[in-house]
Motif scaffolding. Structure first.
Motif, PDB file in Angstrom:
ATOM      1  N   LEU A   1       0.829  -1.198   0.000  1.00  0.00           N
ATOM      2  CA  LEU A   1       0.000   0.000   0.000  1.00  0.00           C
ATOM      3  C   LEU A   1       0.869   1.256   0.000  1.00  0.00           C
ATOM      4  CD1 LEU A   1      -2.603   1.651   0.305  1.00  0.00           C
ATOM      5  CD2 LEU A   1      -2.494   1.187   2.758  1.00  0.00           C
ATOM      6  N   ALA A   2       1.853   1.303   0.888  1.00  0.00           N
ATOM      7  CA  ALA A   2       2.736   2.468   0.974  1.00  0.00           C
ATOM      8  C   ALA A   2       3.503   2.665  -0.332  1.00  0.00           C
ATOM      9  CB  ALA A   2       3.700   2.314   2.153  1.00  0.00           C
ATOM     10  N   ASN A   3       3.987   1.588  -0.919  1.00  0.00           N
ATOM     11  CA  ASN A   3       4.718   1.699  -2.188  1.00  0.00           C
ATOM     12  C   ASN A   3       3.819   2.189  -3.314  1.00  0.00           C
ATOM     13  OD1 ASN A   3       7.257   0.951  -1.252  1.00  0.00           O
ATOM     14  ND2 ASN A   3       6.838  -1.217  -1.501  1.00  0.00           N
ATOM     15  N   ASN A   4       2.562   1.775  -3.315  1.00  0.00           N
ATOM     16  CA  ASN A   4       1.627   2.258  -4.326  1.00  0.00           C
ATOM     17  C   ASN A   4       1.305   3.732  -4.109  1.00  0.00           C
ATOM     18  OD1 ASN A   4       1.473  -0.189  -5.664  1.00  0.00           O
ATOM     19  ND2 ASN A   4      -0.344  -0.854  -4.567  1.00  0.00           N
ATOM     20  N   LEU A   5       1.118   4.121  -2.859  1.00  0.00           N
ATOM     21  CA  LEU A   5       0.778   5.510  -2.562  1.00  0.00           C
ATOM     22  C   LEU A   5       1.928   6.468  -2.858  1.00  0.00           C
ATOM     23  CD1 LEU A   5      -1.273   5.246   0.745  1.00  0.00           C
ATOM     24  CD2 LEU A   5      -2.076   6.111  -1.456  1.00  0.00           C
ATOM     25  N   ILE A   6       3.160   6.023  -2.678  1.00  0.00           N
ATOM     26  CA  ILE A   6       4.300   6.915  -2.887  1.00  0.00           C
ATOM     27  C   ILE A   6       4.347   7.395  -4.339  1.00  0.00           C
ATOM     28  CG2 ILE A   6       6.100   5.222  -3.465  1.00  0.00           C
ATOM     29  CD1 ILE A   6       6.564   8.101  -1.023  1.00  0.00           C
TER      30      ILE A   6
ATOM     31  N   ASN B   1       8.344   8.178   4.718  1.00  0.00           N
ATOM     32  CA  ASN B   1       8.857   7.783   6.031  1.00  0.00           C
ATOM     33  C   ASN B   1       8.289   6.441   6.474  1.00  0.00           C
ATOM     34  OD1 ASN B   1      10.455  10.063   6.313  1.00  0.00           O
ATOM     35  ND2 ASN B   1       8.867  11.220   7.362  1.00  0.00           N
ATOM     36  N   ILE B   2       7.004   6.226   6.223  1.00  0.00           N
ATOM     37  CA  ILE B   2       6.357   4.958   6.572  1.00  0.00           C
ATOM     38  C   ILE B   2       7.025   3.811   5.806  1.00  0.00           C
ATOM     39  CG2 ILE B   2       4.210   3.630   6.295  1.00  0.00           C
ATOM     40  CD1 ILE B   2       4.193   5.653   8.615  1.00  0.00           C
ATOM     41  N   THR B   3       7.296   4.045   4.524  1.00  0.00           N
ATOM     42  CA  THR B   3       7.906   3.014   3.685  1.00  0.00           C
ATOM     43  C   THR B   3       9.264   2.595   4.252  1.00  0.00           C
ATOM     44  OG1 THR B   3       6.763   3.922   1.760  1.00  0.00           O
ATOM     45  CG2 THR B   3       8.612   2.470   1.320  1.00  0.00           C
ATOM     46  N   GLN B   4      10.026   3.545   4.761  1.00  0.00           N
ATOM     47  CA  GLN B   4      11.323   3.222   5.357  1.00  0.00           C
ATOM     48  C   GLN B   4      11.160   2.568   6.726  1.00  0.00           C
ATOM     49  OE1 GLN B   4      13.351   6.966   5.402  1.00  0.00           O
ATOM     50  NE2 GLN B   4      13.875   6.874   3.239  1.00  0.00           N
TER      51      GLN B   4
END
Length: 65
Positions: free
Chosen positions: A17-22, A37-40
């Motif tokens: 989800l985070a990778n798609n949103l970025i 930041n969440i992705t990291q």
């Protein structure tokens, strides 16, 4: 063991989800930085309930129809 598998699967879904949103071009600067930041962070530790809530709000805001 089953509990651990479920937790790992959930973490994979959150990462996806985070990778798609970025890559969402409509994110404002604060949202883009938050998702980055969440992705990291998700690689090394679990997200807080508050972080998950914000992530879900961003997801809902930019849900594709």
């Amino acid at each position: 063991m089953i509990e651990k598998m479920k937790k790992e699967e959930y973490a994979v879904l959150i990462r996806k989800l985070a990778n798609n949103l970025i890559n969402e071009p409509r994110l404002n600067p604060w949202e883009k930085e938050f998702v980055a930041n969440i992705t990291q962070q998700i690689v090394s530790k679990d997200l807080t309930e508050k972080q998950l809530n914000v992530l879900n709000k961003i997801k809902q805001k930019y849900a594709r129809k």
